[in-house]
Design a protein around this motif. Structure first.
Motif, PDB file in Angstrom:
ATOM      1  N   THR A 196       0.816  -1.213   0.000  1.00  0.00           N
ATOM      2  CA  THR A 196       0.000   0.000   0.000  1.00  0.00           C
ATOM      3  C   THR A 196       0.849   1.262   0.000  1.00  0.00           C
ATOM      4  O   THR A 196       1.973   1.275   0.509  1.00  0.00           O
ATOM      5  CB  THR A 196      -0.927   0.036   1.232  1.00  0.00           C
ATOM      6  OG1 THR A 196      -0.131   0.111   2.428  1.00  0.00           O
ATOM      7  CG2 THR A 196      -1.809  -1.200   1.289  1.00  0.00           C
ATOM      8  N   SER A 197       0.280   2.318  -0.539  1.00  0.00           N
ATOM      9  CA  SER A 197       0.987   3.601  -0.574  1.00  0.00           C
ATOM     10  C   SER A 197       1.276   4.112   0.824  1.00  0.00           C
ATOM     11  O   SER A 197       2.356   4.643   1.099  1.00  0.00           O
ATOM     12  CB  SER A 197       0.150   4.633  -1.340  1.00  0.00           C
ATOM     13  OG  SER A 197      -0.080   4.228  -2.661  1.00  0.00           O
ATOM     14  N   GLY A 198       0.300   3.964   1.733  1.00  0.00           N
ATOM     15  CA  GLY A 198       0.472   4.452   3.096  1.00  0.00           C
ATOM     16  C   GLY A 198       1.610   3.784   3.825  1.00  0.00           C
ATOM     17  O   GLY A 198       2.240   4.395   4.696  1.00  0.00           O
ATOM     18  N   ALA A 199       1.898   2.537   3.494  1.00  0.00           N
ATOM     19  CA  ALA A 199       3.027   1.830   4.102  1.00  0.00           C
ATOM     20  C   ALA A 199       4.323   2.105   3.360  1.00  0.00           C
ATOM     21  O   ALA A 199       5.395   2.259   3.962  1.00  0.00           O
ATOM     22  CB  ALA A 199       2.741   0.329   4.126  1.00  0.00           C
ATOM     23  N   ALA A 200       4.241   2.177   2.038  1.00  0.00           N
ATOM     24  CA  ALA A 200       5.455   2.300   1.220  1.00  0.00           C
ATOM     25  C   ALA A 200       6.148   3.647   1.379  1.00  0.00           C
ATOM     26  O   ALA A 200       7.386   3.712   1.410  1.00  0.00           O
ATOM     27  CB  ALA A 200       5.108   2.072  -0.244  1.00  0.00           C
ATOM     28  N   PHE A 228       4.815   8.726  -3.977  1.00  0.00           N
ATOM     29  CA  PHE A 228       5.852   7.717  -3.819  1.00  0.00           C
ATOM     30  C   PHE A 228       7.121   8.060  -4.596  1.00  0.00           C
ATOM     31  O   PHE A 228       8.232   7.949  -4.071  1.00  0.00           O
ATOM     32  CB  PHE A 228       5.314   6.352  -4.265  1.00  0.00           C
ATOM     33  CG  PHE A 228       6.316   5.231  -4.193  1.00  0.00           C
ATOM     34  CD1 PHE A 228       6.874   4.855  -2.985  1.00  0.00           C
ATOM     35  CD2 PHE A 228       6.682   4.538  -5.339  1.00  0.00           C
ATOM     36  CE1 PHE A 228       7.786   3.812  -2.916  1.00  0.00           C
ATOM     37  CE2 PHE A 228       7.592   3.504  -5.277  1.00  0.00           C
ATOM     38  CZ  PHE A 228       8.146   3.136  -4.070  1.00  0.00           C
ATOM     39  N   THR A 229       6.962   8.498  -5.834  1.00  0.00           N
ATOM     40  CA  THR A 229       8.141   8.820  -6.643  1.00  0.00           C
ATOM     41  C   THR A 229       8.398  10.316  -6.753  1.00  0.00           C
ATOM     42  O   THR A 229       9.273  10.736  -7.510  1.00  0.00           O
ATOM     43  CB  THR A 229       8.008   8.217  -8.054  1.00  0.00           C
ATOM     44  OG1 THR A 229       6.744   8.624  -8.602  1.00  0.00           O
ATOM     45  CG2 THR A 229       8.081   6.705  -8.022  1.00  0.00           C
ATOM     46  N   THR A 256      13.917   4.358  -5.572  1.00  0.00           N
ATOM     47  CA  THR A 256      12.530   3.906  -5.614  1.00  0.00           C
ATOM     48  C   THR A 256      12.022   3.809  -7.052  1.00  0.00           C
ATOM     49  O   THR A 256      12.189   4.745  -7.842  1.00  0.00           O
ATOM     50  CB  THR A 256      11.609   4.843  -4.814  1.00  0.00           C
ATOM     51  OG1 THR A 256      11.768   6.182  -5.292  1.00  0.00           O
ATOM     52  CG2 THR A 256      11.935   4.798  -3.339  1.00  0.00           C
ATOM     53  N   PHE A 257      11.374   2.687  -7.332  1.00  0.00           N
ATOM     54  CA  PHE A 257      10.835   2.424  -8.671  1.00  0.00           C
ATOM     55  C   PHE A 257       9.453   1.793  -8.527  1.00  0.00           C
ATOM     56  O   PHE A 257       9.144   1.172  -7.513  1.00  0.00           O
ATOM     57  CB  PHE A 257      11.740   1.468  -9.451  1.00  0.00           C
ATOM     58  CG  PHE A 257      13.142   1.969  -9.637  1.00  0.00           C
ATOM     59  CD1 PHE A 257      13.520   2.626 -10.803  1.00  0.00           C
ATOM     60  CD2 PHE A 257      14.096   1.781  -8.644  1.00  0.00           C
ATOM     61  CE1 PHE A 257      14.820   3.094 -10.960  1.00  0.00           C
ATOM     62  CE2 PHE A 257      15.401   2.242  -8.799  1.00  0.00           C
ATOM     63  CZ  PHE A 257      15.762   2.902  -9.969  1.00  0.00           C
ATOM     64  N   ARG A 258       8.631   1.939  -9.558  1.00  0.00           N
ATOM     65  CA  ARG A 258       7.354   1.226  -9.583  1.00  0.00           C
ATOM     66  C   ARG A 258       7.078   0.749 -11.005  1.00  0.00           C
ATOM     67  O   ARG A 258       7.464   1.411 -11.977  1.00  0.00           O
ATOM     68  CB  ARG A 258       6.222   2.100  -9.055  1.00  0.00           C
ATOM     69  CG  ARG A 258       5.650   3.041 -10.052  1.00  0.00           C
ATOM     70  CD  ARG A 258       4.349   3.676  -9.577  1.00  0.00           C
ATOM     71  NE  ARG A 258       4.533   5.108  -9.301  1.00  0.00           N
ATOM     72  CZ  ARG A 258       4.065   5.705  -8.221  1.00  0.00           C
ATOM     73  NH1 ARG A 258       3.423   5.029  -7.309  1.00  0.00           N
ATOM     74  NH2 ARG A 258       4.253   6.986  -8.035  1.00  0.00           N
ATOM     75  N   ALA A 274      10.265  -0.268 -18.480  1.00  0.00           N
ATOM     76  CA  ALA A 274      11.346   0.711 -18.519  1.00  0.00           C
ATOM     77  C   ALA A 274      10.902   1.864 -17.631  1.00  0.00           C
ATOM     78  O   ALA A 274       9.698   2.113 -17.468  1.00  0.00           O
ATOM     79  CB  ALA A 274      11.608   1.190 -19.942  1.00  0.00           C
ATOM     80  N   PHE A 275      11.866   2.547 -17.033  1.00  0.00           N
ATOM     81  CA  PHE A 275      11.553   3.595 -16.061  1.00  0.00           C
ATOM     82  C   PHE A 275      11.897   4.980 -16.572  1.00  0.00           C
ATOM     83  O   PHE A 275      12.855   5.159 -17.342  1.00  0.00           O
ATOM     84  CB  PHE A 275      12.315   3.345 -14.756  1.00  0.00           C
ATOM     85  CG  PHE A 275      12.002   2.021 -14.111  1.00  0.00           C
ATOM     86  CD1 PHE A 275      10.746   1.772 -13.577  1.00  0.00           C
ATOM     87  CD2 PHE A 275      12.960   1.014 -14.050  1.00  0.00           C
ATOM     88  CE1 PHE A 275      10.446   0.555 -12.989  1.00  0.00           C
ATOM     89  CE2 PHE A 275      12.680  -0.200 -13.457  1.00  0.00           C
ATOM     90  CZ  PHE A 275      11.420  -0.434 -12.924  1.00  0.00           C
ATOM     91  N   ASP A 276      11.132   5.984 -16.098  1.00  0.00           N
ATOM     92  CA  ASP A 276      11.479   7.364 -16.407  1.00  0.00           C
ATOM     93  C   ASP A 276      12.434   7.893 -15.342  1.00  0.00           C
ATOM     94  O   ASP A 276      12.893   7.141 -14.467  1.00  0.00           O
ATOM     95  CB  ASP A 276      10.224   8.235 -16.542  1.00  0.00           C
ATOM     96  CG  ASP A 276       9.451   8.405 -15.243  1.00  0.00           C
ATOM     97  OD1 ASP A 276       9.991   8.093 -14.160  1.00  0.00           O
ATOM     98  OD2 ASP A 276       8.290   8.879 -15.294  1.00  0.00           O
ATOM     99  N   ALA A 277      12.730   9.180 -15.392  1.00  0.00           N
ATOM    100  CA  ALA A 277      13.734   9.760 -14.503  1.00  0.00           C
ATOM    101  C   ALA A 277      13.339   9.690 -13.034  1.00  0.00           C
ATOM    102  O   ALA A 277      14.202   9.687 -12.147  1.00  0.00           O
ATOM    103  CB  ALA A 277      14.005  11.213 -14.897  1.00  0.00           C
ATOM    104  N   LYS A 278      12.031   9.628 -12.743  1.00  0.00           N
ATOM    105  CA  LYS A 278      11.580   9.556 -11.358  1.00  0.00           C
ATOM    106  C   LYS A 278      11.490   8.134 -10.824  1.00  0.00           C
ATOM    107  O   LYS A 278      11.296   7.929  -9.621  1.00  0.00           O
ATOM    108  CB  LYS A 278      10.203  10.219 -11.219  1.00  0.00           C
ATOM    109  CG  LYS A 278      10.205  11.723 -11.391  1.00  0.00           C
ATOM    110  CD  LYS A 278       8.887  12.339 -10.943  1.00  0.00           C
ATOM    111  CE  LYS A 278       7.736  11.898 -11.812  1.00  0.00           C
ATOM    112  NZ  LYS A 278       6.452  12.531 -11.406  1.00  0.00           N
TER     113      LYS A 278
END
Length: 402
Positions: free
Chosen positions: A122-126, A150-151, A158-160, A364-368
């Motif tokens: 969950t966002s609240g925990a992460a 988160f990011t 940190t990645f999602r 693939a990830f962006d800069a954030k």
């Protein structure tokens, strides 16, 4: 001449020998209980943080199983890192979807020197846990965290691999107004980081699309009685009720809506898009709408084979996020392989370079650290099953990703 008699000297020698034996035994006991990594560096620990007890346990176990399946497959490859064959070990922790418990879990992971973390659910925990991982330099990949915050913290670790709530809110609002022709919308949220943020994004997008938010009520993520707020909402005569929260509340909520004679359409996001919601809501949940912060399962490039493997291994149906945590774990291990090391300082730079075809799609990830080109899918509950809806705004732009 000695000050001690021969008999006394023999006794003292015996005591010294016994003490030495006890110390040796204690040393051997400590060595035996230490993790294998301390002895030969061959064990690589990956933390998996989820609610494994409480109302969200079905989500947490599902996500944890995704990590375990990926690790089991990696171990079958006999991977070599830092010049040694390694065995990956999943360290599963129960964060109870609670921010305070999540930080305690994070500290335990830091103390255990895990190589990386998949989670939290969950966002609240992460979000609070992510600070500890950032301070320790431990990479963190989330398979279900959707809050934009988160990011947006500026952490490099940190990645999602899933779309965010801005994207979900926009897609759901566009479908509600353009697809369902809703003009008056009521909103309820559970005041969690996830639920409140999602509801606020949905409200903005609904009004931007030309509809009116006639009520915005609040509950908690442990509530079971919604009659008072639903009675208030009924008086506003909405066409649609949107809930920002999870299935444990959404199921009873929709039942109580129908009991009150509130026949507005019911809509939620990925927290509602589960078999558990269908079970809890029963016939009253039929026709409800929900999103998924990712492609429809049937259109995921690797879902069919993954689903078969998952069912065979765990004798369970996929709830929601197992494909994403499976992919997140594969992304982490792939970065280690490219770096030739499980040392976070060495493989972290490789994570940002990820180009991997996963079960859920291209990663693939962006800069954030957000997934590029995140996808949102929309569903309707029919005969107890979530069926994909051909909806507008199913694929938000990459610039909206968080």
């Amino acid at each position: 001449m000695s000050m001690f008699s021969p008999r006394l000297s023999l006794i003292m020698l015996g005591v010294l020998a016994l003490t030495a034996c006890n110390k040796a035994a204690e040393t051997n006991k400590t060595a035996a209980s230490a993790p294998a990594a301390a002895a030969d560096g061959s064990t690589v620990k990956i933390g998996s943080a989820n609610p494994l007890t409480g109302p969200f346990a079905h989500w947490g176990r599902d996500a944890d199983n995704g990590v375990k399946l990926a690790v089991e497959e990696a171990n079958a490859e006999n991977i070599t890192l830092d010049g040694k064959k390694v065995k990956f070990e999943v360290v599963s922790e129960d964060d109870q979807a609670d921010p305070k418990v999540a930080t305690q879990v994070a500290q335990r992971f830091v103390d255990q020197k895990v190589a990386g973390v998949i989670g939290h659910l969950t966002s609240g925990a992460a979000i609070p846990a992510s600070r500890l991982y950032s301070d320790a330099g431990i990479p963190m990949i989330a398979g279900s965290v959707t809050s934009p915050k988160f990011t947006e913290q500026g952490y490099k670790n940190t990645f999602r691999i899933i779309a965010n709530d801005v994207q979900q809110g926009q897609a759901l609002a566009k479908f509600a107004v353009s697809g369902l022709k809703a003009k008056n919308v009521a909103i309820i949220d559970d005041r969690t980081t996830y639920g409140q943020g999602l509801a606020d994004d949905f409200a903005k997008s609904v009004e931007a699309a030309g509809a009116k938010v006639v009520k915005h009520e609040f509950t908690t993520n442990s509530a079971t009685d919604f009659m008072a707020i639903l009675t208030s909402i009924k008086g506003a005569k909405p066409d649609l009720v949107f809930y920002g929260g999870m299935d444990a509340q959404a199921g009873p909520m929709v039942k109580q809506m129908r009991k009150l004679g509130l026949n507005a359409a019911f809509m939620g996001a990925d927290g509602v898009n589960t078999a558990e919601f269908a079970k809890l809501g029963g016939k009253d949940a039929e026709g409800s709408y929900a999103s998924s912060a990712g492609a429809p399962k049937e259109s995921m490039p690797g879902f069919a084979s993954f689903n078969e493997k998952f069912k065979k291994r765990f004798n369970a149906e996929i709830q929601a996020y197992a494909p994403y945590t499976y992919d997140a774990t594969r992304v982490m291990i792939d970065a280690m392989k490219r770096a030739g090391s499980a040392n976070p300082a060495k493989y972290l730079p490789e994570l940002s370079k990820t180009q991997l075809q996963g079960v859920t799609g291209k990663i693939a990830f962006d800069a954030k650290g957000d997934i590029q080109n995140g996808t949102v899918a929309l569903y309707q509950l029919k005969a107890g099953k979530w069926v994909s809806v051909d909806a507008p705004a199913a694929k938000p732009t990459a610039s909206a990703a968080k």
